[in-house]
Design a protein around this motif. Structure first.
Motif, PDB file in Angstrom:
ATOM      1  N   ARG A   1      73.582 -44.126  23.432  1.00  0.00           N
ATOM      2  CA  ARG A   1      72.606 -44.491  24.466  1.00  0.00           C
ATOM      3  C   ARG A   1      72.304 -43.308  25.376  1.00  0.00           C
ATOM      4  NH1 ARG A   1      69.664 -44.894  28.168  1.00  0.00           N
ATOM      5  NH2 ARG A   1      69.142 -46.671  29.474  1.00  0.00           N
ATOM      6  N   THR A   2      73.333 -42.603  25.805  1.00  0.00           N
ATOM      7  CA  THR A   2      73.138 -41.478  26.719  1.00  0.00           C
ATOM      8  C   THR A   2      72.341 -40.359  26.060  1.00  0.00           C
ATOM      9  OG1 THR A   2      75.211 -41.989  27.851  1.00  0.00           O
ATOM     10  CG2 THR A   2      74.310 -39.775  28.158  1.00  0.00           C
ATOM     11  N   LEU A   3      72.717 -39.992  24.821  1.00  0.00           N
ATOM     12  CA  LEU A   3      72.041 -38.887  24.146  1.00  0.00           C
ATOM     13  C   LEU A   3      70.615 -39.267  23.733  1.00  0.00           C
ATOM     14  CD1 LEU A   3      74.924 -37.472  21.931  1.00  0.00           C
ATOM     15  CD2 LEU A   3      74.083 -36.604  24.112  1.00  0.00           C
ATOM     16  N   SER A   4      70.439 -40.489  23.221  1.00  0.00           N
ATOM     17  CA  SER A   4      69.090 -40.905  22.809  1.00  0.00           C
ATOM     18  C   SER A   4      68.168 -41.009  24.005  1.00  0.00           C
ATOM     19  CB  SER A   4      69.147 -42.234  22.052  1.00  0.00           C
ATOM     20  OG  SER A   4      69.639 -43.273  22.895  1.00  0.00           O
ATOM     21  N   GLY A   5      68.705 -41.553  25.116  1.00  0.00           N
ATOM     22  CA  GLY A   5      67.905 -41.656  26.327  1.00  0.00           C
ATOM     23  C   GLY A   5      67.571 -40.286  26.894  1.00  0.00           C
ATOM     24  N   GLY A   6      68.543 -39.368  26.826  1.00  0.00           N
ATOM     25  CA  GLY A   6      68.308 -38.012  27.315  1.00  0.00           C
ATOM     26  C   GLY A   6      67.261 -37.295  26.489  1.00  0.00           C
ATOM     27  N   LEU A   7      67.327 -37.474  25.161  1.00  0.00           N
ATOM     28  CA  LEU A   7      66.341 -36.848  24.290  1.00  0.00           C
ATOM     29  C   LEU A   7      64.954 -37.423  24.548  1.00  0.00           C
ATOM     30  CD1 LEU A   7      65.726 -34.928  21.974  1.00  0.00           C
ATOM     31  CD2 LEU A   7      66.276 -36.781  20.377  1.00  0.00           C
ATOM     32  N   ARG A   8      64.882 -38.728  24.717  1.00  0.00           N
ATOM     33  CA  ARG A   8      63.595 -39.364  25.005  1.00  0.00           C
ATOM     34  C   ARG A   8      63.007 -38.827  26.310  1.00  0.00           C
ATOM     35  NH1 ARG A   8      65.291 -44.104  24.790  1.00  0.00           N
ATOM     36  NH2 ARG A   8      65.580 -44.506  27.005  1.00  0.00           N
ATOM     37  N   ARG A   9      63.862 -38.604  27.289  1.00  0.00           N
ATOM     38  CA  ARG A   9      63.413 -38.077  28.575  1.00  0.00           C
ATOM     39  C   ARG A   9      62.863 -36.656  28.419  1.00  0.00           C
ATOM     40  NH1 ARG A   9      64.709 -39.469  33.826  1.00  0.00           N
ATOM     41  NH2 ARG A   9      64.569 -37.795  35.370  1.00  0.00           N
ATOM     42  N   LEU A  10      63.579 -35.811  27.674  1.00  0.00           N
ATOM     43  CA  LEU A  10      63.130 -34.430  27.471  1.00  0.00           C
ATOM     44  C   LEU A  10      61.809 -34.384  26.710  1.00  0.00           C
ATOM     45  CD1 LEU A  10      66.548 -32.766  26.563  1.00  0.00           C
ATOM     46  CD2 LEU A  10      65.244 -32.437  28.673  1.00  0.00           C
ATOM     47  N   VAL A  11      61.691 -35.219  25.700  1.00  0.00           N
ATOM     48  CA  VAL A  11      60.450 -35.267  24.922  1.00  0.00           C
ATOM     49  C   VAL A  11      59.294 -35.736  25.795  1.00  0.00           C
ATOM     50  CG1 VAL A  11      59.266 -36.419  23.013  1.00  0.00           C
ATOM     51  CG2 VAL A  11      61.601 -35.587  22.705  1.00  0.00           C
ATOM     52  N   ALA A  12      59.559 -36.733  26.656  1.00  0.00           N
ATOM     53  CA  ALA A  12      58.511 -37.243  27.544  1.00  0.00           C
ATOM     54  C   ALA A  12      58.026 -36.169  28.502  1.00  0.00           C
ATOM     55  CB  ALA A  12      59.036 -38.451  28.330  1.00  0.00           C
ATOM     56  N   ILE A  13      58.956 -35.391  29.023  1.00  0.00           N
ATOM     57  CA  ILE A  13      58.578 -34.307  29.939  1.00  0.00           C
ATOM     58  C   ILE A  13      57.722 -33.278  29.206  1.00  0.00           C
ATOM     59  CG2 ILE A  13      59.467 -32.381  31.309  1.00  0.00           C
ATOM     60  CD1 ILE A  13      61.905 -34.100  31.955  1.00  0.00           C
ATOM     61  N   GLN A  14      58.150 -32.912  28.005  1.00  0.00           N
ATOM     62  CA  GLN A  14      57.396 -31.927  27.235  1.00  0.00           C
ATOM     63  C   GLN A  14      56.007 -32.458  26.872  1.00  0.00           C
ATOM     64  OE1 GLN A  14      58.387 -30.816  23.026  1.00  0.00           O
ATOM     65  NE2 GLN A  14      58.881 -28.836  23.959  1.00  0.00           N
ATOM     66  N   ASP A  15      55.931 -33.723  26.478  1.00  0.00           N
ATOM     67  CA  ASP A  15      54.639 -34.323  26.136  1.00  0.00           C
ATOM     68  C   ASP A  15      53.712 -34.322  27.348  1.00  0.00           C
ATOM     69  OD1 ASP A  15      55.484 -34.755  23.578  1.00  0.00           O
ATOM     70  OD2 ASP A  15      55.901 -36.900  23.842  1.00  0.00           O
ATOM     71  N   ALA A  16      54.268 -34.669  28.514  1.00  0.00           N
ATOM     72  CA  ALA A  16      53.459 -34.695  29.734  1.00  0.00           C
ATOM     73  C   ALA A  16      52.971 -33.298  30.093  1.00  0.00           C
ATOM     74  CB  ALA A  16      54.276 -35.286  30.881  1.00  0.00           C
ATOM     75  N   GLU A  17      53.854 -32.315  29.961  1.00  0.00           N
ATOM     76  CA  GLU A  17      53.457 -30.929  30.259  1.00  0.00           C
ATOM     77  C   GLU A  17      52.329 -30.486  29.337  1.00  0.00           C
ATOM     78  OE1 GLU A  17      57.752 -29.182  31.883  1.00  0.00           O
ATOM     79  OE2 GLU A  17      57.136 -28.882  29.796  1.00  0.00           O
ATOM     80  N   THR A  18      52.443 -30.835  28.063  1.00  0.00           N
ATOM     81  CA  THR A  18      51.400 -30.474  27.097  1.00  0.00           C
ATOM     82  C   THR A  18      50.085 -31.160  27.432  1.00  0.00           C
ATOM     83  OG1 THR A  18      53.073 -30.210  25.357  1.00  0.00           O
ATOM     84  CG2 THR A  18      50.797 -30.491  24.653  1.00  0.00           C
ATOM     85  N   LEU A  19      50.177 -32.442  27.822  1.00  0.00           N
ATOM     86  CA  LEU A  19      48.975 -33.201  28.154  1.00  0.00           C
ATOM     87  C   LEU A  19      48.287 -32.631  29.393  1.00  0.00           C
ATOM     88  CD1 LEU A  19      47.169 -35.543  27.472  1.00  0.00           C
ATOM     89  CD2 LEU A  19      48.706 -37.068  28.727  1.00  0.00           C
ATOM     90  N   PHE A  20      49.066 -32.329  30.426  1.00  0.00           N
ATOM     91  CA  PHE A  20      48.488 -31.756  31.643  1.00  0.00           C
ATOM     92  C   PHE A  20      47.848 -30.402  31.356  1.00  0.00           C
ATOM     93  CE2 PHE A  20      51.278 -34.696  34.088  1.00  0.00           C
ATOM     94  CZ  PHE A  20      50.292 -35.235  34.903  1.00  0.00           C
ATOM     95  N   LYS A  21      48.496 -29.625  30.512  1.00  0.00           N
ATOM     96  CA  LYS A  21      47.941 -28.315  30.154  1.00  0.00           C
ATOM     97  C   LYS A  21      46.607 -28.485  29.438  1.00  0.00           C
ATOM     98  CE  LYS A  21      49.097 -24.010  27.732  1.00  0.00           C
ATOM     99  NZ  LYS A  21      50.117 -23.304  26.906  1.00  0.00           N
ATOM    100  N   GLY A  22      46.558 -29.481  28.550  1.00  0.00           N
ATOM    101  CA  GLY A  22      45.320 -29.750  27.841  1.00  0.00           C
ATOM    102  C   GLY A  22      44.207 -30.220  28.760  1.00  0.00           C
ATOM    103  N   LEU A  23      44.573 -30.828  29.885  1.00  0.00           N
ATOM    104  CA  LEU A  23      43.582 -31.304  30.854  1.00  0.00           C
ATOM    105  C   LEU A  23      43.171 -30.211  31.832  1.00  0.00           C
ATOM    106  CD1 LEU A  23      45.144 -34.809  31.615  1.00  0.00           C
ATOM    107  CD2 LEU A  23      43.062 -34.349  30.303  1.00  0.00           C
ATOM    108  N   GLY A  24      43.752 -29.039  31.663  1.00  0.00           N
ATOM    109  CA  GLY A  24      43.367 -27.914  32.507  1.00  0.00           C
ATOM    110  C   GLY A  24      44.204 -27.728  33.750  1.00  0.00           C
ATOM    111  N   ALA A  25      45.303 -28.437  33.870  1.00  0.00           N
ATOM    112  CA  ALA A  25      46.163 -28.301  35.043  1.00  0.00           C
ATOM    113  C   ALA A  25      46.996 -27.026  34.926  1.00  0.00           C
ATOM    114  CB  ALA A  25      47.083 -29.515  35.179  1.00  0.00           C
TER     115      ALA A  25
END
Length: 300
Positions: A1-25
Protein backbone atom coordinates in the motif's frame (compact mmCIF):
# COMPACT_ATOMS: atom_id res chain seq x y z
CA UNK A 1 0.00 0.00 0.00
CA UNK A 2 2.74 2.47 0.93
CA UNK A 3 4.88 1.84 -2.16
CA UNK A 4 1.96 1.68 -4.62
CA UNK A 5 0.46 4.84 -3.16
CA UNK A 6 3.83 6.57 -3.27
CA UNK A 7 4.36 5.59 -6.89
CA UNK A 8 0.88 6.78 -7.81
CA UNK A 9 1.64 10.11 -6.13
CA UNK A 10 4.93 10.56 -8.02
CA UNK A 11 3.31 9.68 -11.33
CA UNK A 12 0.47 12.13 -10.65
CA UNK A 13 2.93 14.93 -9.95
CA UNK A 14 4.86 14.17 -13.13
CA UNK A 15 1.66 13.98 -15.19
CA UNK A 16 0.49 17.32 -13.79
CA UNK A 17 3.85 18.94 -14.51
CA UNK A 18 3.72 17.67 -18.09
CA UNK A 19 0.15 18.90 -18.50
CA UNK A 20 0.93 22.37 -17.15
CA UNK A 21 3.96 22.58 -19.41
CA UNK A 22 1.80 21.67 -22.37
CA UNK A 23 -0.61 24.46 -21.41
CA UNK A 24 2.22 26.96 -21.50
CA UNK A 25 2.78 27.38 -17.77
CA UNK A 26 6.29 28.19 -16.63
CA UNK A 27 8.14 25.94 -14.21
CA UNK A 28 7.68 28.57 -11.50
CA UNK A 29 3.91 28.77 -12.07
CA UNK A 30 3.62 24.99 -12.16
CA UNK A 31 5.51 24.52 -8.90
CA UNK A 32 3.44 27.25 -7.26
CA UNK A 33 0.13 25.71 -8.34
CA UNK A 34 1.13 22.19 -7.30
CA UNK A 35 2.38 23.49 -3.95
CA UNK A 36 -0.92 25.25 -3.32
CA UNK A 37 -2.84 22.20 -4.51
CA UNK A 38 -1.04 20.09 -1.94
CA UNK A 39 -1.88 22.56 0.83
CA UNK A 40 -5.55 22.55 -0.17
CA UNK A 41 -6.02 18.78 0.11
CA UNK A 42 -3.51 18.17 2.90
CA UNK A 43 -5.39 16.62 5.81
CA UNK A 44 -8.61 16.10 3.83
CA UNK A 45 -10.02 12.88 2.37
CA UNK A 46 -9.05 13.93 -1.15
CA UNK A 47 -6.03 12.56 -3.00
CA UNK A 48 -3.38 14.88 -4.36
CA UNK A 49 -3.51 13.31 -7.84
CA UNK A 50 -7.24 14.14 -8.14
CA UNK A 51 -6.67 17.72 -7.07
CA UNK A 52 -3.66 18.12 -9.39
CA UNK A 53 -5.72 16.98 -12.40
CA UNK A 54 -8.51 19.37 -11.42
CA UNK A 55 -6.03 22.23 -11.06
CA UNK A 56 -4.70 21.55 -14.54
CA UNK A 57 -8.24 21.56 -15.92
CA UNK A 58 -9.00 24.86 -14.19
CA UNK A 59 -5.78 26.38 -15.53
CA UNK A 60 -6.76 25.29 -19.04
CA UNK A 61 -10.19 26.87 -18.47
CA UNK A 62 -8.57 30.21 -17.69
CA UNK A 63 -8.16 30.20 -13.91
CA UNK A 64 -4.78 31.77 -13.14
CA UNK A 65 -2.29 30.45 -10.61
CA UNK A 66 -1.48 31.87 -7.22
CA UNK A 67 -4.14 32.79 -4.69
CA UNK A 68 -6.82 32.75 -7.41
CA UNK A 69 -6.24 29.06 -8.12
CA UNK A 70 -6.00 28.19 -4.42
CA UNK A 71 -9.34 29.87 -3.70
CA UNK A 72 -11.07 27.90 -6.45
CA UNK A 73 -9.53 24.59 -5.36
CA UNK A 74 -10.70 25.16 -1.79
CA UNK A 75 -14.24 25.73 -3.07
CA UNK A 76 -14.04 22.48 -5.03
CA UNK A 77 -12.88 20.69 -1.85
CA UNK A 78 -15.75 22.14 0.17
CA UNK A 79 -18.32 21.30 -2.50
CA UNK A 80 -17.05 17.72 -2.85
CA UNK A 81 -17.13 17.32 0.93
CA UNK A 82 -20.71 18.57 1.28
CA UNK A 83 -21.95 16.45 -1.62
CA UNK A 84 -19.96 13.34 -0.63
CA UNK A 85 -18.71 13.07 -4.20
CA UNK A 86 -15.20 12.75 -5.58
CA UNK A 87 -12.92 15.67 -6.34
CA UNK A 88 -12.79 15.05 -10.10
CA UNK A 89 -16.58 15.07 -10.53
CA UNK A 90 -17.03 18.32 -8.66
CA UNK A 91 -13.99 19.84 -10.35
CA UNK A 92 -15.52 19.28 -13.79
CA UNK A 93 -18.50 21.46 -12.88
CA UNK A 94 -16.17 24.29 -11.85
CA UNK A 95 -14.08 23.78 -15.00
CA UNK A 96 -17.16 24.08 -17.22
CA UNK A 97 -18.34 27.31 -15.58
CA UNK A 98 -14.81 28.76 -15.68
CA UNK A 99 -14.32 27.89 -19.36
CA UNK A 100 -17.64 29.53 -20.36
CA UNK A 101 -17.33 32.30 -17.74
CA UNK A 102 -20.99 31.83 -16.99
CA UNK A 103 -23.11 29.39 -15.03
CA UNK A 104 -26.09 27.83 -16.75
CA UNK A 105 -29.17 25.92 -15.67
CA UNK A 106 -27.37 22.63 -16.21
CA UNK A 107 -24.71 23.43 -13.58
CA UNK A 108 -27.35 24.68 -11.15
CA UNK A 109 -29.20 21.39 -11.58
CA UNK A 110 -26.05 19.28 -11.16
CA UNK A 111 -25.13 21.03 -7.91
CA UNK A 112 -28.71 20.70 -6.69
CA UNK A 113 -28.56 16.95 -7.33
CA UNK A 114 -25.44 16.86 -5.15
CA UNK A 115 -27.30 18.59 -2.31
CA UNK A 116 -25.88 22.09 -2.79
CA UNK A 117 -28.55 24.81 -2.97
CA UNK A 118 -26.52 27.13 -5.17
CA UNK A 119 -29.65 28.79 -6.55
CA UNK A 120 -30.61 30.11 -3.12
CA UNK A 121 -27.02 31.14 -2.33
CA UNK A 122 -26.69 33.03 -5.61
CA UNK A 123 -30.00 34.75 -4.95
CA UNK A 124 -28.67 35.96 -1.61
CA UNK A 125 -25.35 36.98 -3.12
CA UNK A 126 -26.93 38.88 -6.03
CA UNK A 127 -29.94 40.20 -4.08
CA UNK A 128 -32.53 38.59 -6.36
CA UNK A 129 -35.13 35.82 -6.13
CA UNK A 130 -34.42 32.19 -7.01
CA UNK A 131 -36.60 32.51 -10.10
CA UNK A 132 -34.53 35.49 -11.18
CA UNK A 133 -31.34 33.46 -10.65
CA UNK A 134 -32.67 30.73 -12.94
CA UNK A 135 -33.59 33.30 -15.56
CA UNK A 136 -30.16 34.93 -15.34
CA UNK A 137 -28.54 31.51 -15.69
CA UNK A 138 -30.62 30.78 -18.78
CA UNK A 139 -29.51 34.10 -20.23
CA UNK A 140 -25.86 33.43 -19.33
CA UNK A 141 -25.65 36.52 -17.11
CA UNK A 142 -24.00 34.96 -14.02
CA UNK A 143 -20.19 35.04 -14.29
CA UNK A 144 -17.70 32.59 -12.90
CA UNK A 145 -16.67 35.11 -10.24
CA UNK A 146 -20.28 35.50 -9.09
CA UNK A 147 -20.67 31.73 -9.17
CA UNK A 148 -17.65 31.34 -6.86
CA UNK A 149 -19.01 33.90 -4.40
CA UNK A 150 -22.34 32.08 -4.34
CA UNK A 151 -20.59 28.75 -3.75
CA UNK A 152 -18.58 30.25 -0.92
CA UNK A 153 -21.78 31.47 0.73
CA UNK A 154 -23.38 28.02 0.32
CA UNK A 155 -20.45 25.97 1.58
CA UNK A 156 -18.78 27.86 4.43
CA UNK A 157 -15.50 25.97 4.94
CA UNK A 158 -17.08 22.55 4.62
CA UNK A 159 -13.77 20.96 3.65
CA UNK A 160 -12.20 22.03 6.94
CA UNK A 161 -15.07 20.40 8.84
CA UNK A 162 -14.63 17.27 6.74
CA UNK A 163 -11.12 16.83 8.08
CA UNK A 164 -12.55 15.73 11.43
CA UNK A 165 -14.88 13.07 10.03
CA UNK A 166 -13.94 9.40 10.24
CA UNK A 167 -13.69 9.24 6.46
CA UNK A 168 -11.52 12.32 6.35
CA UNK A 169 -9.20 11.12 9.10
CA UNK A 170 -8.89 7.66 7.54
CA UNK A 171 -8.12 9.13 4.12
CA UNK A 172 -5.50 11.38 5.72
CA UNK A 173 -3.79 8.35 7.24
CA UNK A 174 -3.60 6.84 3.77
CA UNK A 175 -2.17 10.09 2.45
CA UNK A 176 0.65 9.94 4.98
CA UNK A 177 1.52 6.42 3.81
CA UNK A 178 1.55 7.71 0.22
CA UNK A 179 3.98 10.43 1.24
CA UNK A 180 6.28 7.90 2.88
CA UNK A 181 6.23 5.72 -0.22
CA UNK A 182 6.85 8.72 -2.48
CA UNK A 183 9.80 9.85 -0.38
CA UNK A 184 11.33 6.37 -0.56
CA UNK A 185 10.79 5.93 -4.31
CA UNK A 186 11.64 9.48 -5.41
CA UNK A 187 15.42 8.93 -5.94
CA UNK A 188 14.78 5.91 -8.13
CA UNK A 189 11.84 7.57 -9.86
CA UNK A 190 14.09 10.41 -10.98
CA UNK A 191 16.39 7.89 -12.64
CA UNK A 192 13.51 6.03 -14.32
CA UNK A 193 13.56 8.09 -17.57
CA UNK A 194 17.27 7.37 -18.10
CA UNK A 195 16.81 3.68 -17.33
CA UNK A 196 13.80 3.36 -19.64
CA UNK A 197 15.68 5.13 -22.45
CA UNK A 198 18.60 2.71 -22.05
CA UNK A 199 16.22 -0.26 -22.08
CA UNK A 200 14.50 1.10 -25.19
CA UNK A 201 17.85 1.58 -26.94
CA UNK A 202 18.89 -1.96 -26.01
CA UNK A 203 15.65 -3.44 -27.31
CA UNK A 204 16.09 -1.63 -30.62
CA UNK A 205 19.40 -3.46 -31.14
CA UNK A 206 17.53 -6.79 -30.93
CA UNK A 207 15.13 -6.04 -33.77
CA UNK A 208 17.48 -7.03 -36.63
CA UNK A 209 18.81 -10.23 -34.93
CA UNK A 210 15.23 -11.21 -34.14
CA UNK A 211 14.39 -10.89 -37.83
CA UNK A 212 17.30 -13.15 -38.78
CA UNK A 213 16.28 -15.68 -36.16
CA UNK A 214 12.74 -15.66 -37.50
CA UNK A 215 13.98 -16.38 -41.01
CA UNK A 216 16.07 -19.28 -39.71
CA UNK A 217 13.13 -20.79 -37.81
CA UNK A 218 10.31 -19.99 -40.19
CA UNK A 219 12.21 -20.04 -43.50
CA UNK A 220 10.76 -21.16 -46.80
CA UNK A 221 11.26 -24.84 -45.85
CA UNK A 222 9.06 -24.47 -42.75
CA UNK A 223 5.83 -26.35 -43.52
CA UNK A 224 6.10 -26.05 -47.33
CA UNK A 225 2.85 -25.63 -49.23
CA UNK A 226 3.18 -29.02 -50.88
CA UNK A 227 3.40 -30.72 -47.47
CA UNK A 228 0.28 -28.98 -46.25
CA UNK A 229 -1.59 -29.83 -49.44
CA UNK A 230 -0.34 -33.41 -49.24
CA UNK A 231 -1.65 -33.70 -45.68
CA UNK A 232 -5.16 -32.78 -46.75
CA UNK A 233 -4.88 -34.95 -49.88
CA UNK A 234 -4.17 -37.97 -47.66
CA UNK A 235 -7.26 -37.17 -45.62
CA UNK A 236 -9.38 -36.96 -48.77
CA UNK A 237 -8.01 -40.30 -50.03
CA UNK A 238 -8.49 -41.96 -46.66
CA UNK A 239 -12.17 -41.05 -46.30
CA UNK A 240 -13.38 -43.42 -49.10
CA UNK A 241 -11.20 -46.23 -47.71
CA UNK A 242 -12.66 -45.73 -44.25
CA UNK A 243 -16.15 -45.69 -45.69
CA UNK A 244 -15.45 -48.97 -47.56
CA UNK A 245 -14.08 -50.62 -44.40
CA UNK A 246 -17.17 -49.64 -42.41
CA UNK A 247 -19.35 -51.06 -45.21
CA UNK A 248 -17.50 -54.38 -45.12
CA UNK A 249 -17.89 -54.66 -41.34
CA UNK A 250 -21.59 -53.92 -41.65
CA UNK A 251 -22.00 -56.52 -44.45
CA UNK A 252 -20.19 -59.20 -42.44
CA UNK A 253 -22.34 -58.53 -39.41
CA UNK A 254 -25.53 -58.75 -41.43
CA UNK A 255 -24.53 -62.07 -43.05
CA UNK A 256 -23.51 -63.53 -39.70
CA UNK A 257 -26.79 -62.63 -38.07
CA UNK A 258 -28.77 -64.14 -40.97
CA UNK A 259 -26.72 -67.37 -40.98
CA UNK A 260 -27.43 -68.27 -37.35
CA UNK A 261 -30.52 -70.37 -36.43
CA UNK A 262 -31.50 -68.26 -33.46
CA UNK A 263 -34.51 -70.50 -32.67
CA UNK A 264 -32.27 -73.51 -32.15
CA UNK A 265 -29.83 -71.43 -30.17
CA UNK A 266 -32.66 -70.36 -27.89
CA UNK A 267 -33.81 -73.94 -27.30
CA UNK A 268 -30.28 -75.14 -26.53
CA UNK A 269 -29.69 -72.28 -24.12
CA UNK A 270 -32.95 -73.20 -22.35
CA UNK A 271 -31.93 -76.87 -22.04
CA UNK A 272 -28.54 -75.83 -20.73
CA UNK A 273 -30.16 -73.62 -18.11
CA UNK A 274 -32.50 -76.46 -17.02
CA UNK A 275 -29.54 -78.79 -16.68
CA UNK A 276 -27.73 -76.35 -14.44
CA UNK A 277 -30.83 -75.94 -12.29
CA UNK A 278 -31.25 -79.73 -11.89
CA UNK A 279 -27.58 -80.13 -11.10
CA UNK A 280 -27.79 -77.40 -8.48
CA UNK A 281 -30.85 -79.07 -6.93
CA UNK A 282 -29.14 -82.51 -6.63
CA UNK A 283 -26.08 -81.10 -5.11
CA UNK A 284 -28.03 -79.18 -2.49
CA UNK A 285 -30.04 -82.24 -1.42
CA UNK A 286 -26.90 -84.39 -1.20
CA UNK A 287 -25.11 -81.76 0.83
CA UNK A 288 -28.05 -81.36 3.19
CA UNK A 289 -28.38 -85.16 3.72
CA UNK A 290 -24.67 -85.60 4.33
CA UNK A 291 -24.68 -82.77 6.84
CA UNK A 292 -27.58 -84.36 8.78
CA UNK A 293 -25.90 -87.77 8.90
CA UNK A 294 -22.67 -86.21 10.11
CA UNK A 295 -24.50 -84.38 12.88
CA UNK A 296 -26.29 -87.56 14.02
CA UNK A 297 -23.04 -89.49 14.21
CA UNK A 298 -21.42 -86.80 16.27
CA UNK A 299 -24.31 -86.88 18.80
CA UNK A 300 -23.93 -90.66 19.32
Amino acid sequence: RTLSGGLRRLVAIQDAETLFKGLGASAKTTNDILGRTFEVVNGTRFAFDEAAKTAAGLFAAGVQGGARMERTLRLVSSAATVSSTDYITMGKIFQKVAADNRVQQRELGQLGEHGINITKALGQELGVTKDKVRQMASDGKISFGEFERGMKRALVNAAEEGKNSVRGLAKNVGTQFDKIGAAFLKPGFKQAPRILKDVTAGLKTLIKPAGSLGKAVFGKDFLPTKNIQGFFANIREGIPKLKNFIGQVKSFGTKFIKSVDWKSVGKNVGKFADGLANLAGVDLEDVAGSAKRLADSLET
